[in-house]
Each structure stands twice: as structure tokens, then as C-alpha cells.
Write a protein that holds these residues in place. Structure first.
Motif, PDB file in Angstrom:
ATOM      1  N   ILE A  22       4.127 -19.559  13.583  1.00 41.11           N
ATOM      2  CA  ILE A  22       3.908 -19.654  15.013  1.00 41.11           C
ATOM      3  C   ILE A  22       4.143 -21.097  15.420  1.00 41.11           C
ATOM      4  CG2 ILE A  22       2.224 -19.415  16.872  1.00 41.11           C
ATOM      5  CD1 ILE A  22       0.795 -17.301  15.121  1.00 41.11           C
ATOM      6  N   GLN A  23       4.977 -21.277  16.443  1.00 37.54           N
ATOM      7  CA  GLN A  23       5.266 -22.623  16.929  1.00 37.54           C
ATOM      8  C   GLN A  23       5.119 -22.669  18.448  1.00 37.54           C
ATOM      9  OE1 GLN A  23       8.980 -24.254  15.566  1.00 37.54           O
ATOM     10  NE2 GLN A  23       8.782 -23.308  13.569  1.00 37.54           N
ATOM     11  N   LEU A  24       4.822 -23.853  18.953  1.00 37.83           N
ATOM     12  CA  LEU A  24       4.816 -24.098  20.391  1.00 37.83           C
ATOM     13  C   LEU A  24       6.183 -24.580  20.818  1.00 37.83           C
ATOM     14  CD1 LEU A  24       1.451 -26.026  20.780  1.00 37.83           C
ATOM     15  CD2 LEU A  24       1.914 -23.661  21.408  1.00 37.83           C
ATOM     16  N   GLU A  25       6.575 -24.208  22.036  1.00 36.70           N
ATOM     17  CA  GLU A  25       7.817 -24.708  22.608  1.00 36.70           C
ATOM     18  C   GLU A  25       7.632 -24.811  24.117  1.00 36.70           C
ATOM     19  OE1 GLU A  25      10.903 -21.905  21.660  1.00 36.70           O
ATOM     20  OE2 GLU A  25      10.070 -20.356  22.934  1.00 36.70           O
ATOM     21  N   PRO A  26       8.380 -25.704  24.773  1.00 38.18           N
ATOM     22  CA  PRO A  26       8.292 -25.804  26.233  1.00 38.18           C
ATOM     23  C   PRO A  26       8.709 -24.483  26.871  1.00 38.18           C
ATOM     24  CG  PRO A  26       9.488 -27.671  25.315  1.00 38.18           C
ATOM     25  CD  PRO A  26       9.307 -26.685  24.203  1.00 38.18           C
ATOM     26  N   THR A  27       8.000 -24.085  27.928  1.00 35.54           N
ATOM     27  CA  THR A  27       8.341 -22.860  28.637  1.00 35.54           C
ATOM     28  C   THR A  27       8.979 -23.176  29.983  1.00 35.54           C
ATOM     29  OG1 THR A  27       7.517 -20.738  29.438  1.00 35.54           O
ATOM     30  CG2 THR A  27       6.073 -22.624  29.738  1.00 35.54           C
ATOM     31  N   THR A  28       9.863 -22.299  30.419  1.00 35.81           N
ATOM     32  CA  THR A  28      10.432 -22.397  31.757  1.00 35.81           C
ATOM     33  C   THR A  28       9.699 -21.476  32.722  1.00 35.81           C
ATOM     34  OG1 THR A  28      12.070 -20.664  31.333  1.00 35.81           O
ATOM     35  CG2 THR A  28      12.717 -22.945  30.837  1.00 35.81           C
ATOM     36  N   ASP A  29       8.641 -20.804  32.247  1.00 34.24           N
ATOM     37  CA  ASP A  29       7.872 -19.886  33.077  1.00 34.24           C
ATOM     38  C   ASP A  29       7.116 -20.662  34.152  1.00 34.24           C
ATOM     39  OD1 ASP A  29       6.896 -17.466  33.942  1.00 34.24           O
ATOM     40  OD2 ASP A  29       5.480 -17.190  32.289  1.00 34.24           O
ATOM     41  N   VAL A  30       6.712 -19.970  35.202  1.00 34.48           N
ATOM     42  CA  VAL A  30       5.936 -20.570  36.285  1.00 34.48           C
ATOM     43  C   VAL A  30       4.692 -21.233  35.699  1.00 34.48           C
ATOM     44  CG1 VAL A  30       4.609 -20.051  38.364  1.00 34.48           C
ATOM     45  CG2 VAL A  30       6.745 -18.837  37.918  1.00 34.48           C
ATOM     46  N   GLY A  31       4.407 -22.442  36.131  1.00 32.52           N
ATOM     47  CA  GLY A  31       3.253 -23.171  35.625  1.00 32.52           C
ATOM     48  C   GLY A  31       3.603 -24.149  34.530  1.00 32.52           C
ATOM     49  N   GLY A  32       4.791 -23.977  33.932  1.00 31.32           N
ATOM     50  CA  GLY A  32       5.222 -24.900  32.888  1.00 31.32           C
ATOM     51  C   GLY A  32       4.340 -24.835  31.659  1.00 31.32           C
ATOM     52  N   GLY A  33       4.277 -25.931  30.935  1.00 30.39           N
ATOM     53  CA  GLY A  33       3.484 -25.979  29.708  1.00 30.39           C
ATOM     54  C   GLY A  33       4.275 -25.506  28.511  1.00 30.39           C
ATOM     55  N   GLN A  34       3.575 -24.824  27.616  1.00 32.02           N
ATOM     56  CA  GLN A  34       4.196 -24.348  26.389  1.00 32.02           C
ATOM     57  C   GLN A  34       3.863 -22.882  26.175  1.00 32.02           C
ATOM     58  OE1 GLN A  34       2.382 -27.333  23.768  1.00 32.02           O
ATOM     59  NE2 GLN A  34       4.446 -28.106  23.392  1.00 32.02           N
ATOM     60  N   ASN A  35       4.754 -22.199  25.470  1.00 30.35           N
ATOM     61  CA  ASN A  35       4.501 -20.832  25.028  1.00 30.35           C
ATOM     62  C   ASN A  35       4.521 -20.825  23.508  1.00 30.35           C
ATOM     63  OD1 ASN A  35       7.707 -20.770  25.868  1.00 30.35           O
ATOM     64  ND2 ASN A  35       7.353 -19.691  23.949  1.00 30.35           N
ATOM     65  N   ILE A  36       4.070 -19.725  22.919  1.00 30.74           N
ATOM     66  CA  ILE A  36       4.193 -19.585  21.466  1.00 30.74           C
ATOM     67  C   ILE A  36       5.439 -18.766  21.171  1.00 30.74           C
ATOM     68  CG2 ILE A  36       1.760 -19.889  20.911  1.00 30.74           C
ATOM     69  CD1 ILE A  36       1.567 -16.809  20.660  1.00 30.74           C
ATOM     70  N   GLY A  37       6.106 -19.115  20.075  1.00 32.97           N
ATOM     71  CA  GLY A  37       7.313 -18.420  19.664  1.00 32.97           C
ATOM     72  C   GLY A  37       7.469 -18.485  18.163  1.00 32.97           C
ATOM     73  N   TYR A  38       8.640 -18.078  17.698  1.00 31.84           N
ATOM     74  CA  TYR A  38       8.948 -18.043  16.260  1.00 31.84           C
ATOM     75  C   TYR A  38       7.934 -17.176  15.523  1.00 31.84           C
ATOM     76  CZ  TYR A  38      11.917 -21.847  17.743  1.00 31.84           C
ATOM     77  OH  TYR A  38      12.850 -22.596  18.416  1.00 31.84           O
ATOM     78  N   LEU A  39       7.590 -16.058  16.140  1.00 33.11           N
ATOM     79  CA  LEU A  39       6.587 -15.153  15.585  1.00 33.11           C
ATOM     80  C   LEU A  39       7.226 -14.213  14.574  1.00 33.11           C
ATOM     81  CD1 LEU A  39       4.896 -14.279  18.983  1.00 33.11           C
ATOM     82  CD2 LEU A  39       4.083 -15.909  17.277  1.00 33.11           C
ATOM     83  N   ASP A  40       6.503 -13.929  13.528  1.00 32.72           N
ATOM     84  CA  ASP A  40       6.935 -12.993  12.491  1.00 32.72           C
ATOM     85  C   ASP A  40       5.869 -11.921  12.325  1.00 32.72           C
ATOM     86  OD1 ASP A  40       9.343 -14.365  11.591  1.00 32.72           O
ATOM     87  OD2 ASP A  40       8.000 -15.891  10.766  1.00 32.72           O
ATOM     88  N   PRO A  41       6.252 -10.719  11.894  1.00 35.11           N
ATOM     89  CA  PRO A  41       5.246  -9.700  11.610  1.00 35.11           C
ATOM     90  C   PRO A  41       4.201 -10.241  10.629  1.00 35.11           C
ATOM     91  CG  PRO A  41       7.426  -8.729  11.581  1.00 35.11           C
ATOM     92  CD  PRO A  41       7.617 -10.217  11.676  1.00 35.11           C
ATOM     93  N   GLY A  42       2.946 -10.003  10.940  1.00 30.51           N
ATOM     94  CA  GLY A  42       1.840 -10.503  10.114  1.00 30.51           C
ATOM     95  C   GLY A  42       1.225 -11.782  10.654  1.00 30.51           C
ATOM     96  N   ASP A  43       1.918 -12.488  11.563  1.00 26.46           N
ATOM     97  CA  ASP A  43       1.315 -13.657  12.209  1.00 26.46           C
ATOM     98  C   ASP A  43       0.186 -13.186  13.115  1.00 26.46           C
ATOM     99  OD1 ASP A  43       3.138 -15.375  11.031  1.00 26.46           O
ATOM    100  OD2 ASP A  43       4.371 -15.605  12.827  1.00 26.46           O
ATOM    101  N   TYR A  44      -0.828 -14.024  13.280  1.00 22.51           N
ATOM    102  CA  TYR A  44      -1.922 -13.668  14.184  1.00 22.51           C
ATOM    103  C   TYR A  44      -2.563 -14.923  14.760  1.00 22.51           C
ATOM    104  CZ  TYR A  44      -5.049 -14.782  10.283  1.00 22.51           C
ATOM    105  OH  TYR A  44      -5.705 -15.423   9.267  1.00 22.51           O
ATOM    106  N   LEU A  45      -3.235 -14.730  15.891  1.00 28.43           N
ATOM    107  CA  LEU A  45      -4.013 -15.779  16.547  1.00 28.43           C
ATOM    108  C   LEU A  45      -5.396 -15.205  16.804  1.00 28.43           C
ATOM    109  CD1 LEU A  45      -0.948 -15.820  18.226  1.00 28.43           C
ATOM    110  CD2 LEU A  45      -1.912 -18.068  18.534  1.00 28.43           C
ATOM    111  N   ASP A  46      -6.433 -15.958  16.498  1.00 28.66           N
ATOM    112  CA  ASP A  46      -7.806 -15.530  16.742  1.00 28.66           C
ATOM    113  C   ASP A  46      -8.376 -16.292  17.925  1.00 28.66           C
ATOM    114  OD1 ASP A  46      -7.743 -13.748  14.639  1.00 28.66           O
ATOM    115  OD2 ASP A  46      -8.836 -15.033  13.253  1.00 28.66           O
ATOM    116  N   TYR A  47      -9.086 -15.578  18.790  1.00 32.87           N
ATOM    117  CA  TYR A  47      -9.713 -16.150  19.978  1.00 32.87           C
ATOM    118  C   TYR A  47     -11.195 -15.795  19.979  1.00 32.87           C
ATOM    119  CZ  TYR A  47      -4.896 -16.420  21.675  1.00 32.87           C
ATOM    120  OH  TYR A  47      -3.557 -16.689  21.808  1.00 32.87           O
TER     121      TYR A  47
END
Length: 171
Positions: A1-26
Motif C-alpha cells: 500500500i502506497q500513498l500518492e497525490p490525488t487529483t480528486d476534489v479536496g486534493g491530498g493523497q489517496n492509497i494505491g498499489y493495492l494487492d489482494p491480501g493488503d488491509y488497513l485497520d481503523y
């Protein structure tokens, strides 16, 4: 999982480079038992699938929602996909588990849809980028100009308490 700049509204970063089995806990604090709509802001060349899972008292993760994400035509061509799930009241660990990838994810937004008589169901607070290392931007809905925000670790340790003056703050 990596961060990258986003062009989406609000800017900032999105997560990408996801592979099956990757996860994020909140770590989440659910105010009331209920049914919640969850919106995912995603972009990808290919279709993807994710699951939202909740940790039980034995440390096992139980699947609450399996969500298919359609291809959007580009890694920064954003769309919102919605699903619904039931959440119990209390503090929990919510896991976003990647099943089929790759796709980019900018944010998730939860809205309580249990009480359909309410007029203010969709007020939400946006925090981005997520995850963050040093600076986060918090966007509050109208009426929340003087809010107290507590930022904490996954283990519940308070890192900073901040009182806002506007609906759009950089912390």
C-alpha cells in the motif's frame, strides 16, 4: 500500500498499489447500533473488490460487507460506490481488506441510515489524506465551525486536541 497525490476534489493523497491480501485497520467509535451507508471514493483501470470486516472479542475478523468497485477508466478518474452494513455501538477495529486489485481509494464516508425520519443524516466530517504522516486536512459540515477534534493513534493514545475556527482546517 502506497500513498500518492490525488487529483480528486479536496486534493491530498489517496492509497494505491493495492494487492489482494493488503488491509488497513481503523479504530472506530460507533455512536449507535444501526444500519450505515458507506461510500467509497475509488478510481482504477480494472474492477476491484474490498471487504469491510469487524474484529470480534476473540480477535477474529468477521465480514460485514463485500463491495465490488467498477473500473472508472483511469487511475485518477474518481467515482463513488455505495453499500450498506450493520454496525454495533461501541469502539471497534474495522478492517478494509483488499480482495481483488488493483484500485485507488481516496476516502470512505459512513452515514447512519437507520432513522430515515431525520433530515440531517448525511452530515459528515472529511479527513484527508488518510493515512497521514504529518499534516491532515479536516473539512467540517456547516454548523460545526467551533468543534473540538481529538486526534489519536490506533491504540487510543491522544496525540493532539484541536479546536477549530472554520469548517476547513489544516492541522
Amino acid at each position: 500500500i502506497q500513498l500518492e497525490p490525488t487529483t480528486d476534489v479536496g486534493g491530498g493523497q489517496n492509497i494505491g498499489y493495492l494487492d489482494p491480501g493488503d488491509y488497513l485497520d481503523y479504530r472506530i467509535d460507533v455512536a449507535n447500533d444501526g444500519t450505515y451507508q458507506v461510500d467509497f471514493r475509488n478510481a482504477s483501470i480494472n474492477a476491484g473488490t474490498l471487504q469491510l470486516q469487524l474484529m470480534d472479542s476473540l480477535g477474529n475478523f468477521n465480514t460485514l460487507l463485500t463491495q465490488n468497485l467498477s473500473a472508472t477508466g483511469g487511475w485518477q478518474t474518481w467515482t463513488t460506490t455505495s453499500g450498506s452494513l450493520s454496525l454495533p455501538k461501541g469502539i471497534h477495529t474495522l478492517r478494509l481488506n483488499v480482495i481483488q486489485a488493483p484500485f485507488n481509494l481516496n476516502w470512505m464516508d459512513f452515514s447512519d441510515i437507520t432513522n430515515t425520519n431525520s433530515v440531517t443524516l448525511t452530515k459528515s466530517i472529511q479527513v484527508f489524506p488518510n493515512p497521514a504522516k504529518a499534516i491532515v486536512q479536516i473539512k467540517l459540515p456547516d454548523g460545526f465551525e467551533n468543534a473540538t477534534i481529538t486526534i489519536g493513534t490506533l491504540l487510543g493514545k491522544t496525540v493532539k486536541i484541536y479546536t477549530t475556527n472554520t469548517t476547513n482546517e489544516n492541522i
